[in-house]
Structure formats: C-alpha cells, structure tokens
Design an enzyme around this catalytic site. Structure first.
Site, PDB file in Angstrom:
ATOM      1  N   ASN A   1       9.340   4.619   0.099  1.00 27.25           N
ATOM      2  CA  ASN A   1       9.813   5.505   0.972  1.00 27.25           C
ATOM      3  C   ASN A   1       9.004   4.080   2.295  1.00 27.25           C
ATOM      4  OD1 ASN A   1       8.997   6.740   3.074  1.00 27.25           O
ATOM      5  ND2 ASN A   1       7.526   8.152   1.439  1.00 27.25           N
TER       6      ASN A   1
ATOM      7  N   PHE B   1       7.379   5.662  -5.419  1.00 27.51           N
ATOM      8  CA  PHE B   1       7.408   5.933  -4.257  1.00 27.51           C
ATOM      9  C   PHE B   1       6.659   3.852  -3.929  1.00 27.51           C
ATOM     10  CE2 PHE B   1       9.409   9.698  -2.774  1.00 27.51           C
ATOM     11  CZ  PHE B   1      10.747   9.362  -2.684  1.00 27.51           C
ATOM     12  N   GLY B   2       7.998   2.443  -3.856  1.00 31.01           N
ATOM     13  CA  GLY B   2       6.507   1.564  -3.290  1.00 31.01           C
ATOM     14  C   GLY B   2       6.921   0.376  -4.640  1.00 31.01           C
TER      15      GLY B   2
ATOM     16  N   ASP C   1      -0.017   6.302   7.509  1.00 37.45           N
ATOM     17  CA  ASP C   1       1.326   5.257   6.117  1.00 37.45           C
ATOM     18  C   ASP C   1       1.266   6.859   5.086  1.00 37.45           C
ATOM     19  OD1 ASP C   1       2.829   3.791   5.950  1.00 37.45           O
ATOM     20  OD2 ASP C   1       1.646   3.092   4.317  1.00 37.45           O
TER      21      ASP C   1
ATOM     22  N   ARG D   1      -5.674   0.665  -2.856  1.00 30.07           N
ATOM     23  CA  ARG D   1      -5.426   1.253  -3.804  1.00 30.07           C
ATOM     24  C   ARG D   1      -6.466   1.958  -4.253  1.00 30.07           C
ATOM     25  NH1 ARG D   1      -0.901   2.893  -2.507  1.00 30.07           N
ATOM     26  NH2 ARG D   1       1.021   2.388  -3.638  1.00 30.07           N
TER      27      ARG D   1
ATOM     28  N   ASP E   1       3.745  -4.246   3.013  1.00 28.32           N
ATOM     29  CA  ASP E   1       4.216  -2.432   2.117  1.00 28.32           C
ATOM     30  C   ASP E   1       3.799  -2.458   1.147  1.00 28.32           C
ATOM     31  OD1 ASP E   1       3.669   0.072   2.262  1.00 28.32           O
ATOM     32  OD2 ASP E   1       6.050   0.893   2.660  1.00 28.32           O
TER      33      ASP E   1
ATOM     34  N   HIS F   1      -0.419  -4.010   6.815  1.00 30.45           N
ATOM     35  CA  HIS F   1       0.338  -3.447   5.837  1.00 30.45           C
ATOM     36  C   HIS F   1       0.628  -3.462   4.594  1.00 30.45           C
ATOM     37  CE1 HIS F   1       3.706   0.501   5.715  1.00 30.45           C
ATOM     38  NE2 HIS F   1       2.466   0.454   4.727  1.00 30.45           N
TER      39      HIS F   1
ATOM     40  N   HIS G   1       1.894   0.519  -8.280  1.00 28.98           N
ATOM     41  CA  HIS G   1       2.008   1.188  -9.110  1.00 28.98           C
ATOM     42  C   HIS G   1       2.248   0.739  -9.858  1.00 28.98           C
ATOM     43  CE1 HIS G   1       2.552   4.523  -5.759  1.00 28.98           C
ATOM     44  NE2 HIS G   1       3.290   3.862  -5.211  1.00 28.98           N
TER      45      HIS G   1
ATOM     46  N   HIS H   1      -1.604  -2.169   0.381  1.00 32.48           N
ATOM     47  CA  HIS H   1      -1.955  -0.924   0.165  1.00 32.48           C
ATOM     48  C   HIS H   1      -3.116  -1.526  -1.112  1.00 32.48           C
ATOM     49  CE1 HIS H   1       0.378   2.047   1.852  1.00 32.48           C
ATOM     50  NE2 HIS H   1       1.539   1.795   1.610  1.00 32.48           N
TER      51      HIS H   1
HETATM   52 ZN    ZN Z   1       5.151   3.787   5.027  1.00 28.11          ZN
END
Ligand code: ZN
Length: 421
Positions: free
Chosen positions: A270, A315-316, A144, A54, A297, A50, A301, A52
């Site tokens: 989130n 969120f993140g 997601d 981007r 996760d 999991h 950002h 990101h």
């Molecule tokens: Zn998620």
C-alpha cells in the site's frame, strides 16, 4: 583517530577522511595509516524518512534493534520511525519510548515521527505540541498507513507545523475510492478478480493538500508517489511555489503490477505496484528532481501476516537493505552521479525532517558516513538483518554493496557485518 584511506569522495576525487571524537576533521590526503577504502564511494550516511520499526507492539515483525541492524547494513545512519505502532506514537510518552529504544540499540539515529491524529483515527488532532516539545523533538508528523482525510483537520495540522518549522507527511489515499482495494486498478485487476485501487485516489488528495499547504504556507511532504499523474500534480504544485516535497520507494521505481499475477503476497503493498508507464514516470521524475527523495517505506511483516491468501495478507515490503542499490541503478542509468544519490538519499531527507546533524559529509560535521562498493553485484536475499523476510527483490541481481557504515565516528557496519554496540 580513525582514517579512511583512499575513498572516492562522492564518487569524485580520491582522498582520505580523518575522524576524531565523532567529527570529520579532514578530507585531505594524510600520511597517517588507516583503513584501506580504495574503490569505495564515500557518502554522507543515508537517511530514511519513512521506516516502520514496529516497536512498540509488533515485535514479531521488527524491533527497533533489528530494524537498526537492517538500517546500518543498508548504509543508513538515521531512520525516521513511523507512528503506526501499538500504542500509536501520538503522545510525548510513546515518541520518547521509541527514542530511548533507538538510543539503547545505538547503531544509528532513530528519530520518531508523531501521529497527526489521535490513534490514527482521523477524528481529532494528536498532541502535536507535546511531541514537538518532548525529548524526541518531533518535527515530522504522519498518519502513514492511513490518510488524513478530513480537510479541516489537515488544515489545522498544517497550520500547527507551520508555526514550529515541522512538516506533515501525507499518505495520499482517498479512502472512499479505495474501499476493499487489493491492487492497482487496471485490466489486470479485472482479469485477476481483485478490487482495483484507482490512481485518482492518490492524485486527488495530493492536489487538495497542495492547495491547503499553499493556503497555510506550511510544508507538506507526500509519501510514496506511485502514479504518473501524481508526478504531474507535484510538478504543477512546485511551479506554483507551494512548499511541497515528494518521495518514491525503491519498489515503485522498479516493480510493476505484473508481479501480482503470481498471487504471491510478497508483492502486496500500500500503495500498490502500478503499471510500467507509472514506474517509468517515477524514475524520470526522480532523475529530473521533481521527486525529492527516496524513502524505503520499509514495512516488515511476520510470516503469519504474509504467508496466506492474497486477500488476507498484510500490505507492505521490507526495503532498507537494497534501497541504495536500486537508487544507484536508477540514478546512474539516468545520467546522474553519486552527489545526486547523496542528495536524494541523505541530504534532502535530513533537511525535510529537520536533522541538522545528518546529511552532510564535510569538515566539522558529525561523522555519519556510508562507504559503498559501486562495482559489486549481488543477488538480494530475503534473509537479511530485519526480523522479517517479506522482500520483493529476493532473487534479483542489483549493482553496488554497502561495505561500511559509520555512525558518529564509530563503525556500526564493518566489512559487511553489523558491529553491535
Ligand atoms: Zn504509507
């Protein structure tokens, strides 16, 4: 030939690891000279189901290259890249683009995740078959960031992955119960004047999807569990024989909603940080095996999206470079060992995601290896290899440090430095 001398294999016996042509050829002591690894625990390279990354679309927050650097610094040899890019990874061409970017970075295996629905819009299924047959060989599908809310679409998606050995990774969040939500639904939310995010929004979707997975016989993976009730639902589903796996993030294992009192958006995430009772239940569930894996996760950002008022912030949180330390602390304090850590951070995520070349440290396997100094203590800093600095653990002292990472027999991280391709 590379020889890693005097490693502590899975924190157990001391031995040497000999590597030739990217493959582990021996796990026995040898008279060959090599790199002194005494005191370092050797594990199969970590696998994050999991992440990101981007790219494409949000390169100011992270790129496949910067995310790969952050990954190897955290001991990872494979990252599953979430689909909520721009354009969304909902077609063969976008997942192949992400795969190619990962190969060009060359530091670890970047395995694209495909979107379940077109544009993550939740209205119609994306081209799952095309992504599965593409060069990226997608096996994990997820919207997601968004929940696959329509039960009929979820049923179709599960039926499809059942036919091709894949899995749906669900972000369990009933959207009607979380409209405008900003933090955990609690007395603290009332006190702070922020809209709450009830636990039942997560738990009801997990229960529904568990039953849909049972009906179809498909595999279902639940992303980032955050509540004690969600743990209960997973226990119930597993007892019933449903093919369900569950994930927890480093931040939900250790951080609570109390941090939101600061109104510092670095703690906005989130699903949200929950109560101390919830985090205790998550730790217990990871230790007892109800929760199968730790997924970061990792959600970078840019400063523009985080350095603003709470309500407007994205969120993140980032997570790749401290995850192993958080898991070391939770698992060892919980009475588990390094083999168990390898299970939740490497073998099981590789298995869920269908990566047969990852998650093992044995003779004749690909030499994807993480070497950790378990006795080190370090204070987390927000300045990492990621392009973003939204790190909720900044300033926190944690045990353990990744010293070396090897990907396919080559150092991608050596003596604390990224080894660029
Ligand atoms: Zn998620």
């Amino acid at each position: 030939m590379i020889v890693l001398k005097s490693v502590s294999l899975f924190g157990e016996k001391q031995t040497d690891i000999s590597i030739a042509d990217g493959i582990v050829v021996s796990l026995e002591p040898t008279s060959e000279k090599g790199i002194d690894c005494s005191g370092l625990v050797a594990l199969p390279g970590l696998v994050d189901l999991h992440t990101h990354l981007r790219q494409p679309g949000f390169e100011a927050s992270e790129t496949v290259l910067s995310g790969s650097k952050s990954g190897v610094a955290g001991g990872y040899t494979a990252l599953f890249a979430m689909a909520n890019t721009n354009p969304v990874a909902d077609s063969a061409s976008v997942v192949e683009q992400v795969l190619t970017l990962g190969e060009a970075a060359g530091l670890l295996q970047v395995q694209p995740i495909g979107a379940v629905t077109k544009g993550l819009a939740g209205a119609e299924l994306a081209g799952l078959g095309g992504m599965a047959r593409s060069r990226a060989k997608v096996r994990v599908f997820s919207d997601d960031g968004m929940c696959v809310f329509d039960p009929a679409l979820m049923l179709q998606a599960l039926t499809f992955v059942k036919s091709m050995g894949g899995v749906i990774a669900q972000h369990a969040q009933e959207p009607r119960l979380t409209e405008g939500a900003q933090m955990n639904d609690s007395d603290l939310a009332t006190e702070l004047g922020l809209t709450g995010w009830p636990s039942v929004a997560e738990e009801s979707i997990i229960a529904r999807d568990a039953l849909l997975a049972e009906k179809t016989g498909a595999r279902l993976h639940i992303c980032h569990l955050t509540t004690a009730g969600a743990v209960d639902v997973i226990r119930w589903a597993k007892k019933r024989g449903i093919q369900i796996t569950a994930e927890v993030t480093p931040h939900h294992l250790m951080l609570t909603e109390e941090l939101v009192r600061s109104y510092d958006p670095v703690y906005k995430v989130n699903p949200p940080l929950r109560s101390a009772e919830d985090t205790a239940a998550l730790r217990e569930a990871l230790v007892d095996g109800t929760i199968d894996i730790v997924g970061t996760d990792h959600a970078p950002h840019s400063i523009e999206k985080k350095d603003c008022e709470w309500e407007n912030a994205a969120f993140g949180m980032v997570g790749l470079e401290h995850a192993a330390s958080v898991v070391q602390k939770v698992m060892l304090e919980g009475g588990r060992n390094w083999r168990d850590i390898a299970q939740v951070m490497s073998s099981k995520p590789a298995e869920i995601g269908g990566l047969t070349n990852q998650g093992r440290l044995d003779v004749d396997t690909e030499a994807n290896i993480t070497l950790i100094d378990p006795s080190a203590t370090r204070t987390v800093t927000s300045q990492t290899h990621s392009a973003s600095t939204n790190n909720p653990f900044a300033g926190v002292a944690l045990p353990g440090a990744v010293v070396h990472t090897l990907f396919r027999g080559n150092f991608s991280f050596k003596d604390g430095e990224v080894v660029e391709k």
